[in-house]
Write a protein that holds these residues in place. Structure first.
Motif, short mmCIF file in Angstrom:
data_model
loop_
_atom_site.label_atom_id
_atom_site.label_comp_id
_atom_site.label_asym_id
_atom_site.label_seq_id
_atom_site.Cartn_x
_atom_site.Cartn_y
_atom_site.Cartn_z
N GLY A 2 0.79 -1.22 0.00
CA GLY A 2 0.00 0.00 0.00
C GLY A 2 0.83 1.27 0.00
N THR A 3 2.16 1.13 -0.12
CA THR A 3 3.03 2.31 -0.13
C THR A 3 2.82 3.14 -1.40
N VAL A 4 2.58 2.45 -2.52
CA VAL A 4 2.38 3.11 -3.81
C VAL A 4 0.98 2.75 -4.31
N ASP A 5 0.27 3.74 -4.82
CA ASP A 5 -1.09 3.51 -5.32
C ASP A 5 -1.11 3.12 -6.80
N VAL A 6 -0.27 3.78 -7.60
CA VAL A 6 -0.30 3.63 -9.05
C VAL A 6 1.13 3.43 -9.54
N MET A 7 1.31 2.60 -10.54
CA MET A 7 2.67 2.40 -11.07
C MET A 7 2.64 1.95 -12.53
N MET A 8 3.79 2.14 -13.20
CA MET A 8 4.02 1.49 -14.47
C MET A 8 5.43 0.90 -14.40
N LYS A 167 -9.78 2.38 -1.00
CA LYS A 167 -9.91 3.63 -0.25
C LYS A 167 -10.92 4.59 -0.89
N VAL A 168 -11.22 4.35 -2.16
CA VAL A 168 -12.13 5.23 -2.90
C VAL A 168 -13.58 4.85 -2.56
N PRO A 169 -14.47 5.83 -2.37
CA PRO A 169 -15.88 5.49 -2.13
C PRO A 169 -16.41 4.56 -3.22
N VAL A 176 -12.93 5.97 -11.29
CA VAL A 176 -11.47 6.07 -11.17
C VAL A 176 -10.80 5.08 -12.12
N LEU A 177 -11.29 3.86 -12.17
CA LEU A 177 -10.70 2.85 -13.05
C LEU A 177 -10.85 3.24 -14.52
#
Length: 252
Positions: A2-8, A167-169, A176-177
Motif C-alpha cells: 500500500g506504499t504506492v497507489d499507481v505504477m508502471m 480507499k475510494v468510495p 477512477v478505473l
C-alpha cells in the motif's frame, strides 16, 4: 504494502510478479504502432488483466509506452553485420539477452543507473532505448550514433493497487478505473509524438547521426528473434496469445 497507489513498469520487470507479462518482452514482438494498439485491444490483454488480478489483486489498466527502442552507440553501427560482437548493454531478462545474442552482439546486462558512466568509459560500446530516454538521460553526450532497429515498441503495464481502489468510495471506483483506462489511450499517443520529436532534437541540436536499418536486415533480425519469442511463450504458457499477436501483425 500500500506504499504506492499507481505504477508502471517495463513488462520484463513486472514479469517477476506475473510471468505472463513477459509475452511483450522479446524484441520484434510488435511490428509497428498500429499493431501495438491492436494487441492492446485484443484478447491477450483480457488474459493479462485476469492473471494480474488473480496473482496480485491489482487492477491492470493497459499499456503505456515510452516509444520505440533503437540501438545507440559510441561508434557508427549501420547494419546487422556491424552489430556483430559489440558490447551492448541490455536489460537482465532472458528474452533480451537471448535475442541480442541471436543478433550477433555481446549482450552485457548492466544496471541502468550505471549505464551513463559505462558508456563514457567504454565499458560497453552501446545500448538500446527510446529517443526520449536517450535524450533525457543525456546518453547522446557519449553516443553520437543511432541505428533505427525499431526492435521493441516498449510495453509498460499500468496498474492501480487494489488497496488504493478500496480507499475510494464505492460509488466512484469504476469512475477512477475508467479514468485510468482513458489515460492509457492518451499516454500512448503522447509518447509516440514525443519520441518522434525527440529524434529531431537529437539530430538537429546535438548532432546525432541516425542510420536506417535496411528492410533486408530488419527481416533477418525478426527471423533471428522468432525462436526466442516462441521459447518464451512456451515457458510462460502463453502460446495461444503469441499466435494472436502474430496473426494481428499480418494485418499491419
Amino acid at each position: 504494502m500500500g506504499t504506492v497507489d499507481v505504477m508502471m513498469a517495463a513488462a520484463a520487470k513486472y514479469a517477476n510478479f506475473v510471468p505472463e507479462m513477459d509475452i511483450y518482452s522479446p524484441p520484434y514482438t510488435f511490428k509497428n504502432w498500429a499493431h501495438f494498439k491492436a494487441v492492446a485491444a485484443s484478447p491477450v490483454e483480457e488474459k493479462l488483466r485476469k492473471v494480474v488480478m488473480e496473482r496480485t489483486g491489482d487492477y491492470y489498466l493497459g499499456l503505456f509506452t515510452d516509444g520505440v527502442r533503437n540501438i545507440f552507440s559510441r561508434n557508427p553501427i549501420r547494419s546487422l553485420a556491424e552489430m556483430k560482437g559489440i558490447k551492448l548493454r541490455t536489460m537482465t531478462g532472458p528474452n533480451e539477452t537471448n535475442s541480442f545474442k541471436a543478433l550477433g552482439t555481446n549482450p552485457t546486462p548492466l544496471a541502468y543507473t550505471e549505464l551513463y558512466a559505462a558508456l563514457q568509459s567504454g565499458v560497453v560500446d552501446g545500448a538500446e532505448n527510446t529517443m526520449t530516454s536517450i535524450l533525457g538521460m543525456k546518453f547522446h553526450e557519449s553516443c553520437k550514433y543511432i541505428l533505427k532497429t525499431e526492435h521493441n515498441f516498449l510495453a509498460l503495464p499500468f496498474l492501480i493497487s487494489r488497496k488504493a481502489i478500496d480507499k475510494v468510495p464505492e460509488a466512484l471506483r469504476q469512475t477512477v478505473l475508467q479514468a485510468g483506462r482513458d489515460t492509457v489511450k492518451e499516454q500512448v499517443d503522447m509518447a509516440i509524438r514525443m519520441d518522434q520529436e525527440n529524434e529531431d532534437v537529437l539530430k538537429k541540436q546535438f548532432g546525432v547521426t541516425v542510420f536506417e536499418f535496411s528492410k533486408e536486415d530488419k527481416e533477418k533480425a525478426i527471423e533471428l528473434c522468432r525462436p526466442v519469442q516462441e521459447a518464451n511463450a512456451k515457458r510462460i504458457k502463453m502460446e495461444p496469445e503469441l499466435v494472436i499477436i502474430q496473426d494481428l501483425a499480418k494485418k499491419y
